[in-house]
Design a protein around this motif. Structure first.
Motif, short mmCIF file in Angstrom:
data_model
loop_
_atom_site.label_atom_id
_atom_site.label_comp_id
_atom_site.label_asym_id
_atom_site.label_seq_id
_atom_site.Cartn_x
_atom_site.Cartn_y
_atom_site.Cartn_z
N LEU A 1 1.74 6.61 -7.01
CA LEU A 1 0.66 7.49 -7.47
C LEU A 1 1.01 8.96 -7.23
O LEU A 1 0.68 9.82 -8.04
N GLU A 2 1.68 9.25 -6.10
CA GLU A 2 2.11 10.62 -5.83
C GLU A 2 3.13 11.09 -6.86
O GLU A 2 3.07 12.21 -7.35
N LEU A 3 4.07 10.22 -7.21
CA LEU A 3 5.11 10.59 -8.16
C LEU A 3 4.59 10.76 -9.58
O LEU A 3 5.09 11.59 -10.33
N HIS A 4 3.59 9.98 -9.98
CA HIS A 4 3.11 9.96 -11.36
C HIS A 4 1.67 10.47 -11.49
O HIS A 4 0.98 10.12 -12.44
N ALA B 1 0.83 -1.21 0.00
CA ALA B 1 0.00 0.00 0.00
C ALA B 1 0.86 1.26 0.00
O ALA B 1 0.57 2.21 -0.72
N ARG B 2 1.94 1.27 0.78
CA ARG B 2 2.81 2.43 0.82
C ARG B 2 3.51 2.64 -0.52
O ARG B 2 3.62 3.77 -1.01
N ASN B 3 3.98 1.55 -1.13
CA ASN B 3 4.64 1.66 -2.43
C ASN B 3 3.67 2.17 -3.50
O ASN B 3 4.05 2.99 -4.33
N LEU B 4 2.42 1.70 -3.47
CA LEU B 4 1.42 2.15 -4.43
C LEU B 4 1.12 3.63 -4.24
O LEU B 4 1.07 4.39 -5.22
#
Length: 58
Positions: free
Chosen positions: A20-23, A13-16
Motif C-alpha cells: 500500500l505504501e508503494l502503490h 500484514a507487513r507485506n500488505l
C-alpha cells in the motif's frame, strides 16, 4: 540447536502495508478522479470471456 537460519519470515500484514505504501497513488486514484472506477471487474470479465470463450461447446 533451535535457532533458525536466514531471515525471519515477513508477515501478511507487513507485506500488505508495504504494498500500500508503494502503490498509494494508484490505489487511491478513484477518490480524486471520479472517472476512474473503484474496481476493475469489467476489464477482468472481458478478459475472462475472451479466454474461456474458446472452451465452450460440447
Amino acid at each position: 540447536m533451535g535457532e533458525k537460519r536466514g531471515r525471519k519470515k515477513k508477515t501478511f500484514a507487513r507485506n500488505l502495508l508495504k504494498r500500500l505504501e508503494l502503490h498509494k497513488e494508484g490505489d487511491l486514484r478513484f477518490i480524486e478522479n471520479q472517472i476512474v472506477p473503484f474496481a476493475n471487474n469489467l476489464a477482468e470479465r472481458d478478459i475472462r470471456m475472451a479466454c474461456t470463450g474458446d472452451y465452450t461447446g460440447s
